[in-house]
Design a protein around this motif. Structure first.
Motif, PDB file in Angstrom:
ATOM      1  N   PHE A 127      55.170  57.735  69.028  1.00 34.13           N
ATOM      2  CA  PHE A 127      56.003  58.023  70.192  1.00 34.13           C
ATOM      3  C   PHE A 127      57.168  58.902  69.764  1.00 34.13           C
ATOM      4  N   ASP A 128      57.759  59.580  70.728  1.00 30.36           N
ATOM      5  CA  ASP A 128      58.835  60.528  70.484  1.00 30.36           C
ATOM      6  C   ASP A 128      60.164  59.781  70.355  1.00 30.36           C
ATOM      7  N   ASN A 161      62.876  60.455  72.923  1.00 26.60           N
ATOM      8  CA  ASN A 161      62.691  59.852  74.243  1.00 26.60           C
ATOM      9  C   ASN A 161      61.981  58.513  74.037  1.00 26.60           C
ATOM     10  N   GLY A 185      60.655  56.228  77.397  1.00 30.32           N
ATOM     11  CA  GLY A 185      59.553  56.825  78.151  1.00 30.32           C
ATOM     12  C   GLY A 185      58.314  57.045  77.313  1.00 30.32           C
ATOM     13  N   SER A 186      58.489  57.599  76.110  1.00 27.97           N
ATOM     14  CA  SER A 186      57.306  57.897  75.309  1.00 27.97           C
ATOM     15  C   SER A 186      56.670  56.634  74.747  1.00 27.97           C
ATOM     16  N   ARG A 226      56.717  53.712  76.218  1.00 25.51           N
ATOM     17  CA  ARG A 226      56.026  53.139  77.392  1.00 25.51           C
ATOM     18  C   ARG A 226      54.678  53.818  77.599  1.00 25.51           C
ATOM     19  N   ASP A 227      54.654  55.147  77.493  1.00 27.24           N
ATOM     20  CA  ASP A 227      53.416  55.893  77.718  1.00 27.24           C
ATOM     21  C   ASP A 227      52.360  55.549  76.668  1.00 27.24           C
ATOM     22  N   VAL A 228      52.778  55.426  75.410  1.00 30.73           N
ATOM     23  CA  VAL A 228      51.818  55.110  74.342  1.00 30.73           C
ATOM     24  C   VAL A 228      51.302  53.680  74.497  1.00 30.73           C
ATOM     25  N   THR A 288      51.093  52.001  77.237  1.00 31.68           N
ATOM     26  CA  THR A 288      50.209  52.014  78.410  1.00 31.68           C
ATOM     27  C   THR A 288      48.845  52.580  78.044  1.00 31.68           C
ATOM     28  N   ALA A 289      48.844  53.673  77.268  1.00 34.60           N
ATOM     29  CA  ALA A 289      47.569  54.274  76.853  1.00 34.60           C
ATOM     30  C   ALA A 289      46.745  53.293  76.023  1.00 34.60           C
ATOM     31  N   ASN A 313      45.214  50.576  78.098  1.00 31.37           N
ATOM     32  CA  ASN A 313      44.094  51.034  78.919  1.00 31.37           C
ATOM     33  C   ASN A 313      42.829  51.328  78.115  1.00 31.37           C
TER      34      ASN A 313
END
Length: 136
Positions: free
Chosen positions: A78-79, A82, A85-86, A88-90, A92-93, A96
């Motif tokens: 992750f970044d 950030n 946000g980043s 959270r995105d990782v 979440t990925a 999934n």
């Protein structure tokens, strides 16, 4: 914290243990984990990341220069500029991914981690010192 309580009430299972853990506790936690997240803000190296990789767990780490030597398909980054946000995105990925996709990441993580040996580490360390002495 409030954010963890909110996530857990939405179905997450987040637990924070801000203390030194025994080897047995760490082994139990790794055995019960699907993925390990290391939200470092600064770190020179991390034995805990390698331990998780050797335990066949995908890991999530910040994209820090000091951790870029961990070139492993089981590592997701992750970044740090950030982090909320980043990360959270990782997460979440990873959430999934199918069980087989997560298992494939874990297998790749373990295979890579077990290829690291003390001889290789010694050679790389000697190389770094040699370059430092030469000034390059």
């Amino acid at each position: 914290s409030r954010m963890i309580d909110k996530a857990n009430s939405a179905g997450a299972d987040i637990q924070i243990e801000p203390r030194w853990l025994s080897d047995a506790e760490i082994a139990d936690l790794l055995a019960a984990s699907d993925v390990c997240v290391f939200p470092f803000t600064r770190v020179d190296n991390s034995g805990s990341v390698f331990l998780a990789l050797a335990a066949s767990l995908p890991v999530i780490i910040p994209d820090l220069a000091s951790l870029r030597h961990i070139d492993n398909p089981g590592v997701l980054r992750f970044d740090p500029a950030n982090p909320v946000g980043s990360l959270r995105d990782v997460i979440t990925a990873v959430a999934n991914l199918s069980d087989s996709e997560r298992a494939a990441l874990g297998s790749a993580a373990r295979e890579w981690a077990l290829d690291i040996d003390w001889h290789t580490i010694a050679e790389e360390t000697a190389s770094v010192y040699a370059r430092a002495i030469r000034g390059k």
